[in-house]
Design a protein around this motif. Structure first.
Motif, PDB file in Angstrom:
ATOM      1  N   UNK A   1       0.855  -1.177   0.000  1.00  0.00           N
ATOM      2  CA  UNK A   1       0.000   0.000   0.000  1.00  0.00           C
ATOM      3  C   UNK A   1       0.899   1.237   0.000  1.00  0.00           C
ATOM      4  N   UNK A   2       0.575   2.209  -0.840  1.00  0.00           N
ATOM      5  CA  UNK A   2       1.358   3.436  -0.908  1.00  0.00           C
ATOM      6  C   UNK A   2       1.272   4.217   0.395  1.00  0.00           C
ATOM      7  N   UNK A   3       2.312   4.982   0.652  1.00  0.00           N
ATOM      8  CA  UNK A   3       2.375   5.829   1.837  1.00  0.00           C
ATOM      9  C   UNK A   3       1.231   6.842   1.789  1.00  0.00           C
ATOM     10  N   UNK A   4       0.597   7.051   2.936  1.00  0.00           N
ATOM     11  CA  UNK A   4      -0.475   8.026   3.032  1.00  0.00           C
ATOM     12  C   UNK A   4      -1.860   7.468   2.754  1.00  0.00           C
ATOM     13  N   UNK A   5      -1.966   6.155   2.552  1.00  0.00           N
ATOM     14  CA  UNK A   5      -3.253   5.501   2.300  1.00  0.00           C
ATOM     15  C   UNK A   5      -3.643   4.710   3.543  1.00  0.00           C
TER      16      UNK A   5
ATOM     17  N   UNK B   1      -7.000   8.714   1.443  1.00  0.00           N
ATOM     18  CA  UNK B   1      -5.629   9.162   1.286  1.00  0.00           C
ATOM     19  C   UNK B   1      -5.403  10.465   2.010  1.00  0.00           C
ATOM     20  N   UNK B   2      -4.167  10.683   2.447  1.00  0.00           N
ATOM     21  CA  UNK B   2      -3.774  11.901   3.132  1.00  0.00           C
ATOM     22  C   UNK B   2      -2.648  12.535   2.335  1.00  0.00           C
ATOM     23  N   UNK B   3      -2.689  13.840   2.181  1.00  0.00           N
ATOM     24  CA  UNK B   3      -1.638  14.559   1.465  1.00  0.00           C
ATOM     25  C   UNK B   3      -1.612  14.199  -0.006  1.00  0.00           C
ATOM     26  N   UNK B   4      -0.430  13.950  -0.531  1.00  0.00           N
ATOM     27  CA  UNK B   4      -0.262  13.616  -1.946  1.00  0.00           C
ATOM     28  C   UNK B   4      -1.019  12.345  -2.321  1.00  0.00           C
ATOM     29  N   UNK B   5      -1.140  11.434  -1.381  1.00  0.00           N
ATOM     30  CA  UNK B   5      -1.858  10.183  -1.650  1.00  0.00           C
ATOM     31  C   UNK B   5      -3.329  10.442  -1.936  1.00  0.00           C
ATOM     32  N   UNK B   6      -3.886  11.481  -1.333  1.00  0.00           N
ATOM     33  CA  UNK B   6      -5.291  11.817  -1.577  1.00  0.00           C
ATOM     34  C   UNK B   6      -5.502  12.219  -3.032  1.00  0.00           C
TER      35      UNK B   6
END
Length: 87
Positions: A3-7, A20-25
């Motif tokens: 899972x990608x960071x921020x998810x 998602x949070x930040x760029x992941x959003x």
């Protein structure tokens, strides 16, 4: 895969949402609603496993279900999650 960071998965009522949070959003572009099976698969992917390992876990968990059905379901799920997973 992982899972990608921020998810993250957030429980909600009878299921959960992937957010998602930040760029992941931005990559996610919204939320994904999961049922019990989706939540279980998401947790398995968080352990950083291969597609083959996921299929093996599904075969064990859903004993008696045709392997072609499991493969198709897994492919559909991974396609839906493609914005949030890394190979």
């Amino acid at each position: 895969m992982k899972i990608k960071k921020g998810i993250f998965m957030r429980p909600s009522g009878d299921g959960a949402f992937i957010v998602g949070i930040g760029e992941a959003a931005k990559a996610l572009n919204g939320m994904i609603k999961l049922n019990d099976t989706g939540m279980w698969l998401f947790d398995e992917i968080k352990k950083e496993c291969s597609k083959e390992e996921l299929l093996a876990a599904m075969k064990e968990r859903y004993e008696g279900v045709d392997e072609d059905v499991l493969k198709a379901d897994l492919e559909a799920f991974l396609s839906m999650l493609s914005p949030v997973i890394e190979e």
